[in-house]
Design a protein around this motif. Sequence first.
Motif, PDB file in Angstrom:
ATOM      1  N   ASP A 373       0.837  -1.189   0.000  1.00 52.99           N
ATOM      2  CA  ASP A 373       0.000   0.000   0.000  1.00 52.99           C
ATOM      3  C   ASP A 373       0.877   1.246   0.000  1.00 52.99           C
ATOM      4  OD1 ASP A 373       0.972   0.240   2.600  1.00 52.99           O
ATOM      5  OD2 ASP A 373      -0.925  -0.324   3.549  1.00 52.99           O
ATOM      6  N   GLU A 374       0.255   2.407   0.163  1.00 49.71           N
ATOM      7  CA  GLU A 374       1.015   3.664   0.084  1.00 49.71           C
ATOM      8  C   GLU A 374       2.114   3.737   1.142  1.00 49.71           C
ATOM      9  OE1 GLU A 374      -3.258   5.163  -0.978  1.00 49.71           O
ATOM     10  OE2 GLU A 374      -2.342   3.422   0.025  1.00 49.71           O
ATOM     11  N   ALA A 375       1.821   3.304   2.353  1.00 48.20           N
ATOM     12  CA  ALA A 375       2.835   3.352   3.410  1.00 48.20           C
ATOM     13  C   ALA A 375       4.029   2.477   3.059  1.00 48.20           C
ATOM     14  CB  ALA A 375       2.222   2.918   4.743  1.00 48.20           C
ATOM     15  N   ASP A 376       3.752   1.291   2.513  1.00 46.18           N
ATOM     16  CA  ASP A 376       4.838   0.410   2.088  1.00 46.18           C
ATOM     17  C   ASP A 376       5.694   1.079   1.016  1.00 46.18           C
ATOM     18  OD1 ASP A 376       4.067  -1.787   3.720  1.00 46.18           O
ATOM     19  OD2 ASP A 376       2.534  -2.331   2.257  1.00 46.18           O
ATOM     20  N   CYS A 377       5.027   1.749   0.075  1.00 49.06           N
ATOM     21  CA  CYS A 377       5.773   2.366  -1.035  1.00 49.06           C
ATOM     22  C   CYS A 377       6.584   3.571  -0.565  1.00 49.06           C
ATOM     23  CB  CYS A 377       4.811   2.738  -2.165  1.00 49.06           C
ATOM     24  SG  CYS A 377       4.184   1.264  -3.034  1.00 49.06           S
ATOM     25  N   ARG A 378       6.108   4.266   0.450  1.00 51.71           N
ATOM     26  CA  ARG A 378       6.928   5.327   1.032  1.00 51.71           C
ATOM     27  C   ARG A 378       8.156   4.726   1.711  1.00 51.71           C
ATOM     28  NH1 ARG A 378       4.718  10.318   0.967  1.00 51.71           N
ATOM     29  NH2 ARG A 378       2.488  10.450   0.437  1.00 51.71           N
ATOM     30  N   THR A 379       7.996   3.590   2.350  1.00 48.91           N
ATOM     31  CA  THR A 379       9.139   2.890   2.936  1.00 48.91           C
ATOM     32  C   THR A 379      10.125   2.479   1.853  1.00 48.91           C
ATOM     33  OG1 THR A 379       7.819   2.056   4.789  1.00 48.91           O
ATOM     34  CG2 THR A 379       9.840   0.856   4.253  1.00 48.91           C
ATOM     35  N   VAL A 380       9.606   1.959   0.752  1.00 48.49           N
ATOM     36  CA  VAL A 380      10.470   1.572  -0.369  1.00 48.49           C
ATOM     37  C   VAL A 380      11.228   2.782  -0.899  1.00 48.49           C
ATOM     38  CG1 VAL A 380      10.507   0.692  -2.734  1.00 48.49           C
ATOM     39  CG2 VAL A 380       9.071  -0.427  -1.007  1.00 48.49           C
ATOM     40  N   ALA A 381      10.565   3.929  -0.989  1.00 49.19           N
ATOM     41  CA  ALA A 381      11.243   5.148  -1.447  1.00 49.19           C
ATOM     42  C   ALA A 381      12.408   5.503  -0.525  1.00 49.19           C
ATOM     43  CB  ALA A 381      10.253   6.302  -1.522  1.00 49.19           C
ATOM     44  N   ASP A 382      12.209   5.335   0.768  1.00 49.53           N
ATOM     45  CA  ASP A 382      13.291   5.606   1.715  1.00 49.53           C
ATOM     46  C   ASP A 382      14.443   4.620   1.529  1.00 49.53           C
ATOM     47  OD1 ASP A 382      11.962   7.766   2.833  1.00 49.53           O
ATOM     48  OD2 ASP A 382      11.074   6.575   4.462  1.00 49.53           O
ATOM     49  N   LEU A 383      14.126   3.359   1.240  1.00 51.74           N
ATOM     50  CA  LEU A 383      15.173   2.368   0.999  1.00 51.74           C
ATOM     51  C   LEU A 383      15.956   2.706  -0.276  1.00 51.74           C
ATOM     52  CD1 LEU A 383      13.276  -0.950   1.854  1.00 51.74           C
ATOM     53  CD2 LEU A 383      14.776   0.405   3.325  1.00 51.74           C
ATOM     54  N   ILE A 384      15.224   3.107  -1.322  1.00 52.73           N
ATOM     55  CA  ILE A 384      15.899   3.522  -2.559  1.00 52.73           C
ATOM     56  C   ILE A 384      16.833   4.690  -2.274  1.00 52.73           C
ATOM     57  CG2 ILE A 384      15.517   4.621  -4.810  1.00 52.73           C
ATOM     58  CD1 ILE A 384      12.927   2.949  -5.021  1.00 52.73           C
ATOM     59  N   THR A 385      16.366   5.637  -1.495  1.00 55.77           N
ATOM     60  CA  THR A 385      17.166   6.818  -1.168  1.00 55.77           C
ATOM     61  C   THR A 385      18.453   6.427  -0.448  1.00 55.77           C
ATOM     62  OG1 THR A 385      15.166   8.160  -0.986  1.00 55.77           O
ATOM     63  CG2 THR A 385      17.164   9.023   0.048  1.00 55.77           C
ATOM     64  N   ARG A 386      18.352   5.542   0.517  1.00 59.41           N
ATOM     65  CA  ARG A 386      19.537   5.131   1.267  1.00 59.41           C
ATOM     66  C   ARG A 386      20.588   4.519   0.358  1.00 59.41           C
ATOM     67  NH1 ARG A 386      16.953   1.441   5.787  1.00 59.41           N
ATOM     68  NH2 ARG A 386      19.170   0.873   6.121  1.00 59.41           N
ATOM     69  N   VAL A 387      20.160   3.721  -0.595  1.00 63.17           N
ATOM     70  CA  VAL A 387      21.108   3.071  -1.501  1.00 63.17           C
ATOM     71  C   VAL A 387      21.705   4.062  -2.488  1.00 63.17           C
ATOM     72  CG1 VAL A 387      21.384   1.335  -3.306  1.00 63.17           C
ATOM     73  CG2 VAL A 387      20.041   0.816  -1.259  1.00 63.17           C
ATOM     74  N   VAL A 388      20.857   4.887  -3.107  1.00 66.81           N
ATOM     75  CA  VAL A 388      21.359   5.810  -4.129  1.00 66.81           C
ATOM     76  C   VAL A 388      22.234   6.896  -3.506  1.00 66.81           C
ATOM     77  CG1 VAL A 388      20.703   7.412  -5.978  1.00 66.81           C
ATOM     78  CG2 VAL A 388      19.400   5.308  -5.625  1.00 66.81           C
ATOM     79  N   ASP A 389      21.969   7.230  -2.243  1.00 68.36           N
ATOM     80  CA  ASP A 389      22.835   8.191  -1.548  1.00 68.36           C
ATOM     81  C   ASP A 389      24.215   7.619  -1.285  1.00 68.36           C
ATOM     82  OD1 ASP A 389      20.909  10.140  -1.495  1.00 68.36           O
ATOM     83  OD2 ASP A 389      20.380   9.890   0.626  1.00 68.36           O
ATOM     84  N   ALA A 390      24.326   6.284  -1.195  1.00 70.22           N
ATOM     85  CA  ALA A 390      25.621   5.659  -0.881  1.00 70.22           C
ATOM     86  C   ALA A 390      25.763   4.354  -1.656  1.00 70.22           C
ATOM     87  CB  ALA A 390      25.728   5.414   0.619  1.00 70.22           C
ATOM     88  N   PRO A 391      25.805   4.419  -2.983  1.00 67.97           N
ATOM     89  CA  PRO A 391      25.783   3.192  -3.789  1.00 67.97           C
ATOM     90  C   PRO A 391      26.996   2.295  -3.596  1.00 67.97           C
ATOM     91  CG  PRO A 391      26.281   5.099  -5.163  1.00 67.97           C
ATOM     92  CD  PRO A 391      25.875   5.633  -3.826  1.00 67.97           C
ATOM     93  N   ASP A 392      28.099   2.847  -3.110  1.00 72.75           N
ATOM     94  CA  ASP A 392      29.316   2.052  -2.936  1.00 72.75           C
ATOM     95  C   ASP A 392      29.521   1.581  -1.496  1.00 72.75           C
ATOM     96  OD1 ASP A 392      30.036   2.408  -5.656  1.00 72.75           O
ATOM     97  OD2 ASP A 392      30.825   4.396  -5.181  1.00 72.75           O
ATOM     98  N   ASP A 393      28.581   1.897  -0.630  1.00 71.63           N
ATOM     99  CA  ASP A 393      28.708   1.516   0.771  1.00 71.63           C
ATOM    100  C   ASP A 393      28.064   0.142   0.975  1.00 71.63           C
ATOM    101  OD1 ASP A 393      28.447   1.209   3.571  1.00 71.63           O
ATOM    102  OD2 ASP A 393      28.449   3.390   3.854  1.00 71.63           O
TER     103      ASP A 393
END
Length: 415
Positions: A373-393
């Motif tokens: 649902d929407e809450a899950d997809c907002r969580t997914v957006a946060d996960l995407i952000t964490r990875v793209v902010d530090a793709p080599d970590d």
Amino acid sequence: MDHDHVRDVDPAVADALESEIDRQRSTLQMIASENHASRAVVDAQGSVMTNKYAEGYPGSRYYGGCEYADEVEELAIERATELFGADHVNVQPHSGTQANQAVYFAMLEPGDKILSLDLTHGGHLSHGHPANFVGQLYEVEQYEVDPETGYLDYEGLAEHAEEFDPDIIVSGYSAYPREVEWDRIQEAADSVDAYHLADIAHITGLVAAGVHETPVGTADFVTGSTHKTIRAGRGGIVMCDEEYADDIDSAVFPGGQGGPLMHNVAGKAVGFKEALEPDFEAYARQTVANAKALGEQLADNGFSLVSDGTDNHLVLVDLRESHPDTSGGDAEDALEEAGIVLNGNTVPGETRSAFDPSGIRAGTAALTTRGFDEADCRTVADLITRVVDAPDDESVVAEVREDVEQLCDENPLYE
């Protein structure tokens, strides 16, 4: 799902099939053109219909023993007709590209003119890219979205049509996050006496559910895929007015392909039946709501969205401003390591190679099928952000992978 019969003959393929099921269960499928078909559709596509040659059309086949093939294809046609309200439906194309091919072959001659959206602005290879047969057989020019807004430039399209005088204008897109105003494109086509082909490959399910405005009844031809937002058997479909029916059918068979893949047609029939159920509209609406939530959270996290949002099932992110040192390819690779599967994608005004573009494209159709649902997809957006902010970590990627696995456990697939 078991593959005991496959394993008895070919353990290597059985291993690959089971590994693929595990991959889908344990990762988030966010490629906008993908979905999870139901067990019923999967079973139909893996049925004994794969054994049957059925060249021709129901009631007029070139082989005997086609009574049940006729039954399945007629069901697929009847259900598609009900879903979309089209005068004539051909369910035999093997893919959306072959559906487009049928329209071109039926209505154009080599060297005729096609006006379509540029690939880097959200178009598709089969709309006129020089590497595709379309670009090799026809004279193609391409319109663009407004570089400032990311929206289709309908006035610019109409002006381009007046200058180019195309024989056909193609609408419908593979990376355009906004609703399409089919009537404005039809007006441009009418003004230059051109046909209008609307390719709804990505939004077939949204159109069927009434969540996106339909081009059926407006455009001369409507094509699509049957395995993306509609979750039916893998393949293509062509819809048109009755006056073009014979030309389209002849262009599909024998013009572009031989015997239909009857197991795929069976999958289409089952998927169309599922799409006629009341809960399919709720699924389609949730898919759009999820995409909006995903995009809003990504924007809140500092990402730039092409057109500043979405009206459909996909979000297109331009990384050039927020992450200038990270390409779409880099982001795709890092996210896949973390269990989030999407694709690098070109963006309007692309400055990099299509093989390593400046953006990423994410869809919510498959996540919604899993129950997100929407809450899950907002969580997914946060996960995407964490990875793209530090793709080599590697530690960040590993932590996100654990969070992804938890989301997958909470929303199981193919139990």
